[in-house]
Design a protein around this motif. Structure first.
Motif, PDB file in Angstrom:
ATOM      1  N   GLU A 133      24.772  17.599 -13.198  1.00  0.00           N
ATOM      2  CA  GLU A 133      25.431  18.177 -14.365  1.00  0.00           C
ATOM      3  C   GLU A 133      26.742  17.464 -14.681  1.00  0.00           C
ATOM      4  N   MET A 134      27.339  16.839 -13.676  1.00  0.00           N
ATOM      5  CA  MET A 134      28.630  16.183 -13.860  1.00  0.00           C
ATOM      6  C   MET A 134      28.432  14.784 -14.442  1.00  0.00           C
ATOM      7  N   ALA A 135      27.942  14.723 -15.662  1.00  0.00           N
ATOM      8  CA  ALA A 135      27.605  13.450 -16.300  1.00  0.00           C
ATOM      9  C   ALA A 135      28.810  12.888 -17.048  1.00  0.00           C
ATOM     10  N   VAL A 136      28.932  11.566 -17.028  1.00  0.00           N
ATOM     11  CA  VAL A 136      29.993  10.888 -17.763  1.00  0.00           C
ATOM     12  C   VAL A 136      29.903  11.256 -19.244  1.00  0.00           C
ATOM     13  N   GLY A 137      31.046  11.585 -19.831  1.00  0.00           N
ATOM     14  CA  GLY A 137      31.099  11.941 -21.239  1.00  0.00           C
ATOM     15  C   GLY A 137      31.161  13.434 -21.491  1.00  0.00           C
ATOM     16  N   ARG A 138      30.785  14.253 -20.517  1.00  0.00           N
ATOM     17  CA  ARG A 138      30.865  15.700 -20.690  1.00  0.00           C
ATOM     18  C   ARG A 138      32.312  16.165 -20.499  1.00  0.00           C
ATOM     19  N   THR A 139      32.674  17.227 -21.203  1.00  0.00           N
ATOM     20  CA  THR A 139      34.003  17.808 -21.064  1.00  0.00           C
ATOM     21  C   THR A 139      33.926  18.970 -20.084  1.00  0.00           C
ATOM     22  N   VAL A 140      34.709  18.878 -19.031  1.00  0.00           N
ATOM     23  CA  VAL A 140      34.624  19.839 -17.941  1.00  0.00           C
ATOM     24  C   VAL A 140      35.964  20.539 -17.750  1.00  0.00           C
ATOM     25  N   CYS A 141      35.918  21.783 -17.312  1.00  0.00           N
ATOM     26  CA  CYS A 141      37.103  22.533 -16.884  1.00  0.00           C
ATOM     27  C   CYS A 141      37.019  22.707 -15.375  1.00  0.00           C
ATOM     28  N   VAL A 142      38.050  22.280 -14.675  1.00  0.00           N
ATOM     29  CA  VAL A 142      38.090  22.371 -13.214  1.00  0.00           C
ATOM     30  C   VAL A 142      39.354  23.122 -12.817  1.00  0.00           C
ATOM     31  N   ARG A 143      39.215  24.105 -11.926  1.00  0.00           N
ATOM     32  CA  ARG A 143      40.367  24.811 -11.378  1.00  0.00           C
ATOM     33  C   ARG A 143      40.295  24.757  -9.862  1.00  0.00           C
ATOM     34  N   GLY A 144      41.455  24.570  -9.246  1.00  0.00           N
ATOM     35  CA  GLY A 144      41.518  24.529  -7.795  1.00  0.00           C
ATOM     36  C   GLY A 144      42.824  23.925  -7.337  1.00  0.00           C
ATOM     37  N   PRO A 145      43.043  23.821  -6.025  1.00  0.00           N
ATOM     38  CA  PRO A 145      44.287  23.265  -5.497  1.00  0.00           C
ATOM     39  C   PRO A 145      44.320  21.740  -5.607  1.00  0.00           C
ATOM     40  N   PHE A 146      45.534  21.201  -5.666  1.00  0.00           N
ATOM     41  CA  PHE A 146      45.763  19.759  -5.681  1.00  0.00           C
ATOM     42  C   PHE A 146      46.035  19.341  -4.240  1.00  0.00           C
ATOM     43  N   HIS A 147      45.005  18.783  -3.595  1.00  0.00           N
ATOM     44  CA  HIS A 147      45.081  18.495  -2.167  1.00  0.00           C
ATOM     45  C   HIS A 147      45.452  17.036  -1.896  1.00  0.00           C
ATOM     46  N   SER A 148      46.069  16.822  -0.734  1.00  0.00           N
ATOM     47  CA  SER A 148      46.301  15.469  -0.220  1.00  0.00           C
ATOM     48  C   SER A 148      45.457  15.279   1.032  1.00  0.00           C
ATOM     49  N   ARG A 149      44.927  14.071   1.191  1.00  0.00           N
ATOM     50  CA  ARG A 149      44.069  13.766   2.338  1.00  0.00           C
ATOM     51  C   ARG A 149      44.392  12.363   2.834  1.00  0.00           C
ATOM     52  N   SER A 150      44.769  12.259   4.117  1.00  0.00           N
ATOM     53  CA  SER A 150      45.129  10.956   4.693  1.00  0.00           C
ATOM     54  C   SER A 150      43.892  10.252   5.232  1.00  0.00           C
ATOM     55  N   PHE A 151      43.872   8.933   5.106  1.00  0.00           N
ATOM     56  CA  PHE A 151      42.792   8.140   5.673  1.00  0.00           C
ATOM     57  C   PHE A 151      43.326   6.758   6.021  1.00  0.00           C
TER      58      PHE A 151
END
Length: 222
Positions: A64-82
């Motif tokens: 469903e997450m196709a390029v060109g679609r307009t999406v609304c996303v809610r959630g935390p802004f996380h940091s991840r070390s690698f």
């Protein structure tokens, strides 16, 4: 239809925009597969912030997450070390807890990119002025998350807020509101080579002291 998980209260981002890259497998945790993609959010100026989003295939079908679609996303802004070769790098992304698709007239640049953080200043603020005299303060905010971990999120405070933030000591608990911004820069290495990169940070529209100077209280954990 919105797909939902639990939303944390001290780290809340809402991003509404066009998917510009197809989801690519990022990592697996506790049996969940996580995919990373990019969402483009226009500003009033016409510039677009391209924001990384991480989403679980348990939350939504990746097809469903196709390029060109307009999406609304809610959630935390996380940091991840690698680890990248002999260096440790930090990856920032909005971790989707709620998703849905938008149709019609698209997005409103005034409301399509919003974030709220409640955390602790964990590095001395750096105050400076641009060549044109605009005031800026860089702060690094430690925001408590699950399993005793912390997200360390770079923030940029402007103008009168910059003067205020520049005088706050390490350990001060603050709340900030603003938007997530992306900006390109050139990384230069000691051997003379260069690499084009993108930095992500929170452009702060308001900042306020949230509590007493000191250690986080148990109630501030996600």
């Amino acid at each position: 239809m919105m797909h939902k998980e639990t939303i944390t209260v001290n780290n809340q981002a809402t991003v509404i925009g066009e998917i510009t890259s197809a989801p690519v497998f990022s990592h697996a945790t506790l049996g969940d597969n996580f995919y990373r993609m990019e969402v483009s959010c226009p500003r009033l100026s016409g510039y677009h912030d391209v924001i990384p989003v991480t989403v679980s295939d348990r939350l939504v079908d990746m097809e469903e997450m196709a390029v060109g679609r307009t999406v609304c996303v809610r959630g935390p802004f996380h940091s991840r070390s690698f680890h990248d070769a002999d260096r440790v790098r930090v990856m920032l992304s909005v971790s989707a807890r709620e998703t849905g698709f938008i149709s019609g007239n698209g997005t409103d640049p005034r409301t399509n990119n919003q974030i709220f953080l409640d955390g602790y200043i964990c590095r001395m603020p750096v105050y400076r002025k641009t060549p044109l005299g605009r005031q800026i303060t860089d702060i690094l905010l430690a925001v408590n998350c699950s399993f005793g971990k912390k997200d360390r999120i770079p923030c940029v405070v402007w103008d009168r807020g910059a003067r205020y933030a520049g005088n706050l000591p390490v350990g001060t608990r603050v709340t900030v509101q603003g938007r997530i911004q992306s900006r390109g820069y050139t990384k230069r290495f000691p051997d003379g080579t260069e690499e084009e990169r993108t930095a992500f940070e929170v452009s702060v529209s308001s900042i306020a002291r949230a509590g007493e100077y000191g250690e986080p209280e148990e109630g501030t954990w996600c």
